[in-house]
Design a protein around this motif. Structure first.
Motif, PDB file in Angstrom:
ATOM      1  N   TYR A 228       0.741  -1.165  -0.085  1.00  0.00           N
ATOM      2  CA  TYR A 228      -0.073   0.104  -0.122  1.00  0.00           C
ATOM      3  C   TYR A 228       0.883   1.295   0.095  1.00  0.00           C
ATOM      4  O   TYR A 228       0.591   2.195  -0.619  1.00  0.00           O
TER       5      TYR A 228
ATOM      6  N   SER B 293      -2.277   4.390  -4.292  1.00  0.00           N
ATOM      7  CA  SER B 293      -3.799   4.659  -3.723  1.00  0.00           C
ATOM      8  C   SER B 293      -3.703   5.428  -2.665  1.00  0.00           C
ATOM      9  O   SER B 293      -2.704   5.311  -1.457  1.00  0.00           O
TER      10      SER B 293
ATOM     11  N   SER C 214      -6.261   6.376  -0.903  1.00  0.00           N
ATOM     12  CA  SER C 214      -7.711   5.900   0.032  1.00  0.00           C
ATOM     13  C   SER C 214      -7.138   5.091   1.483  1.00  0.00           C
ATOM     14  O   SER C 214      -6.344   4.387   1.118  1.00  0.00           O
ATOM     15  N   ALA C 215      -7.767   5.442   2.428  1.00  0.00           N
ATOM     16  CA  ALA C 215      -7.400   4.777   3.641  1.00  0.00           C
ATOM     17  C   ALA C 215      -7.610   3.411   3.804  1.00  0.00           C
ATOM     18  O   ALA C 215      -8.701   2.990   3.328  1.00  0.00           O
TER      19      ALA C 215
ATOM     20  N   SER D 281      -8.752   7.845  12.870  1.00  0.00           N
ATOM     21  CA  SER D 281      -7.571   7.548  12.021  1.00  0.00           C
ATOM     22  C   SER D 281      -6.300   7.159  12.425  1.00  0.00           C
ATOM     23  O   SER D 281      -6.054   7.764  13.393  1.00  0.00           O
TER      24      SER D 281
END
Length: 317
Positions: free
Chosen positions: A44, A49, A51-52, A91
């Motif tokens: 990741y 990307s 996005s979380a 988060s």
């Protein structure tokens, strides 16, 4: 300004770069599931990307429990090659370090043999100490429970020894009870011997206050969960002193059955009024008013005694 981006139309055809330092020195001694989490996170990091990705999604992708993913991040953070940051409750940011750069800055490579030798010696001493405390060899089930504290909760041998000593000091010899204590310590992020000692001191003080309050109310038993929640609120949330709480207990002296809910109402009222000491409660009592008749009335005790004697003599006649 120019913005650069690598276009990847098929994720399966992309490449994830893994440092040989990780493969040679970190991967061999790490639990397999933790390696899987690290590698997926690395993928990741290197993808475009933005996005979380939640731990729940990672767990589902790797067929793991979400709790195992969280343990993996803590493990790699303890190894110093990942940093976990939580700017808010919703988060989490996982930062991957370039291990080669860390080496250039002076970070030492983990020596598998020296680490294993050290851990083996410490673990051996831990088991000896625990068996000495029990005055018998440990059963297979007990060994499995202790091993789970080390492998799953990342407890050090010193922390495990302290945990067992703490429970035995409370006359709790059941390993199921000890396991609950271990999970509580893990949830409270107790990682070192000093963390545990600080927690034990705080807990001992709190329980001493619990029993003083219970005894003052006439209860000669351990408080229930609901009762400890009330007392935690008074001590931790309201920041009330023990003397203040005991003053509230005195309000229930005339009651046949002391009631925590009623006591909570009294203490909540005092907290809202800003009372911090028992003398403030005394000063707040409404003054009693005397009627004019009560102020003027005076008893002549000599006259009363004289009349009583006369009555006694008349009765004898």
């Amino acid at each position: 300004m120019n913005h650069f981006e690598m276009i990847r139309n098929n994720d399966d055809l992309s490449v994830t770069l893994i440092e040989n330092i990780f493969i040679n020195h970190y991967m061999p001694k790490a639990p397999g599931d933790f390696v899987k989490v690290y590698l997926l996170g690395l993928k990741y990091c290197q993808s475009n990307s933005l996005s979380a990705i939640s731990d729940k999604v990672i767990a589902k992708s790797l067929n793991l429990l979400e709790s195992d993913v969280i343990k993996a991040w803590k493990y790699w953070e303890s190894e110093g090659i990942v940093k976990v940051e939580s700017p808010d409750e919703e988060s989490t940011r996982i930062n991957y370090f370039n291990i080669a750069s860390l080496m250039l800055e002076g970070k030492k490579l983990p020596s598998k043999k020296s680490v294993e030798d050290k851990n083996t010696n410490l673990t051996r001493e831990m088991y000896k100490a625990i068996e000495y405390m029990f005055s018998r060899p440990l059963s297979t089930k007990e060994l499995q429970i202790i091993n789970s504290w080390i492998e799953d909760l990342f407890f050090t041998p010193q922390l495990v020894t302290l945990l067992v000593e703490y429970c035995l000091g409370k006359q709790k010899k059941d390993f199921n009870y000890m396991n609950k204590v271990a999970l509580t310590w893990y949830d409270k992020k107790i990682k070192t011997y000093d963390d545990a000692m600080s927690h034990i001191d705080s807990t001992n003080t709190k329980w001493a206050n619990y029993y003083k309050i219970m005894h003052f109310l006439g209860f000669n038993r351990q408080p229930s969960k609901a009762e400890t929640e009330y007392m935690d609120k008074w001590l931790d949330e309201y920041k009330m002193s023990l003397d203040m709480i005991l003053e509230g207990c005195r309000k229930m002296t005339g009651l046949s059955k002391p009631n925590f809910r009623y006591l909570d109402t009294v203490l909540k009222s005092w907290h809202e009024k800003g009372y911090t000491a028992p003398d403030q409660v005394v000063d707040d009592r409404p003054a009693t008013k005397q009627s004019p008749e009560e102020k003027d009335s005076k008893y002549d005790y000599d006259l009363i005694q004289k009349k009583l004697r006369e009555k006694m003599w008349s009765d004898k006649k």
